[in-house]
Write a protein that holds these residues in place. Sequence first.
Motif, PDB file in Angstrom:
ATOM      1  N   SER A   1      -1.146   6.302  52.720  1.00  0.00           N
ATOM      2  CA  SER A   1      -1.606   6.978  51.517  1.00  0.00           C
ATOM      3  C   SER A   1      -0.455   7.716  50.838  1.00  0.00           C
ATOM      4  O   SER A   1      -0.319   7.688  49.612  1.00  0.00           O
ATOM      5  N   ALA A   2       0.391   8.377  51.636  1.00  0.00           N
ATOM      6  CA  ALA A   2       1.547   9.089  51.074  1.00  0.00           C
ATOM      7  C   ALA A   2       2.494   8.114  50.384  1.00  0.00           C
ATOM      8  O   ALA A   2       3.022   8.404  49.301  1.00  0.00           O
ATOM      9  N   TRP A   3       2.711   6.947  50.996  1.00  0.00           N
ATOM     10  CA  TRP A   3       3.599   5.950  50.404  1.00  0.00           C
ATOM     11  C   TRP A   3       3.047   5.462  49.065  1.00  0.00           C
ATOM     12  O   TRP A   3       3.789   5.351  48.078  1.00  0.00           O
ATOM     13  N   ARG A   4       1.760   5.202  48.993  1.00  0.00           N
ATOM     14  CA  ARG A   4       1.170   4.746  47.741  1.00  0.00           C
ATOM     15  C   ARG A   4       1.247   5.841  46.676  1.00  0.00           C
ATOM     16  O   ARG A   4       1.424   5.558  45.491  1.00  0.00           O
ATOM     17  N   GLY A   5       1.115   7.086  47.099  1.00  0.00           N
ATOM     18  CA  GLY A   5       1.183   8.188  46.149  1.00  0.00           C
ATOM     19  C   GLY A   5       2.554   8.365  45.525  1.00  0.00           C
ATOM     20  O   GLY A   5       2.675   8.925  44.428  1.00  0.00           O
ATOM     21  N   GLN A   6       3.586   7.865  46.194  1.00  0.00           N
ATOM     22  CA  GLN A   6       4.939   8.012  45.664  1.00  0.00           C
ATOM     23  C   GLN A   6       5.178   7.183  44.410  1.00  0.00           C
ATOM     24  O   GLN A   6       6.168   7.392  43.698  1.00  0.00           O
ATOM     25  N   LYS A   7       4.294   6.242  44.129  1.00  0.00           N
ATOM     26  CA  LYS A   7       4.420   5.463  42.896  1.00  0.00           C
ATOM     27  C   LYS A   7       4.311   6.367  41.667  1.00  0.00           C
ATOM     28  O   LYS A   7       4.802   6.037  40.591  1.00  0.00           O
ATOM     29  N   LEU A   8       3.655   7.520  41.853  1.00  0.00           N
ATOM     30  CA  LEU A   8       3.562   8.501  40.771  1.00  0.00           C
ATOM     31  C   LEU A   8       4.427   9.727  41.044  1.00  0.00           C
ATOM     32  O   LEU A   8       5.156  10.195  40.170  1.00  0.00           O
ATOM     33  N   LEU A   9       4.339  10.275  42.260  1.00  0.00           N
ATOM     34  CA  LEU A   9       5.009  11.541  42.552  1.00  0.00           C
ATOM     35  C   LEU A   9       6.524  11.394  42.674  1.00  0.00           C
ATOM     36  O   LEU A   9       7.273  12.279  42.259  1.00  0.00           O
ATOM     37  N   ARG A  10       6.988  10.311  43.284  1.00  0.00           N
ATOM     38  CA  ARG A  10       8.416  10.006  43.387  1.00  0.00           C
ATOM     39  C   ARG A  10       9.233  11.178  43.950  1.00  0.00           C
ATOM     40  O   ARG A  10      10.228  11.611  43.368  1.00  0.00           O
ATOM     41  N   HIS A  11       8.819  11.693  45.103  1.00  0.00           N
ATOM     42  CA  HIS A  11       9.594  12.743  45.753  1.00  0.00           C
ATOM     43  C   HIS A  11      10.923  12.178  46.236  1.00  0.00           C
ATOM     44  O   HIS A  11      10.961  11.178  46.958  1.00  0.00           O
TER      45      HIS A  11
END
Length: 338
Positions: A241-251
Amino acid sequence: MIPAARQAVSSAGALSTGTGYASCHHGEILQGVFRDAGGRRCAGLVTLPMSGLGSHAEFVRDPSTPPEELSVFPENRTKACRAAALAVEECARRRREAPCGGQLRLTGDIPVGLGMGSSTSDVIAVVRAVADSYRLRLLPDTIARLAVRAELACDPLMLDGRPVLFAQREGRVLEVLGPALPAVVVVGCALGGGAPVDTLSLPVRVHDDEDVRAYERLRALLRRAVAAGDAALLGEVASASAWRGQKLLRHAEFDVLTDIAKGIGAVGVQIAHSGAVAGVLFDPAFPGIGPRVRACARALESSGIPATRTFTTFPTTKEFLHGSAHRGIDRQAGSDTP
């Protein structure tokens, strides 16, 4: 401050004081788009509960004042003020009384802007305090409905830690996953130097059918993890889930965070979808869990990622958490953030 004990000022138009509390969370384990029981797509999330930090609210109800005379301290807690007005309206209707004004005071120690649900915690504490002033106890679904009206979307903090898939924009439970999350130890940290994430500035991502299928697979895996008490499977879901969220958050530190987790024997990572708070997840049954946790905190610090606090999803002794990893560094609560 008026004490928690109820204070009757006069037989007519008596002041009544109510108090309320709500805890925070540590970001999400799973966040995405799912299908409800009717097959309709809706945004949903599963939060990682964290005890020890929260919002306290005290509401002094004054029947001698009109409902628009409602003050809040600190003055910048606009969402909490909206929640108080909505809760007064709800409770007055139930008591068959006219809505009135009052004074609201908020205190708390939840860091603001990191994605830990500080605004929802404020809102829920306020709703509970208003209800308490009316000698009422509102059900969680009612609190959720008022919270969504007050802040457009809310976290499931009114459910007091039960693992649920929650439709945050609708204030309803999509699925109760079980009685408790698997036992994990979480080494918390703050990405991006702890700078708040302005979710309103992020691009809107359109989820296609493949996205929904992927999130539904993660939902099924999380259901299995909860049923079996499987920390490794929980970590797999949280990491995906964290990996998929990086498509927007891009930490910028995401790869470093995941490399540290893999290198030190963690089961995964989790990241807030609306902030900078993150956690490295450990199975407490692993040998040498104490040294692993302390080594993780040192590795985070040496990589420029501030370690914040270590906590667990299960009851434990203070000795378990003591050590260099348990920094206990928290920021003072401040104003509402986007």
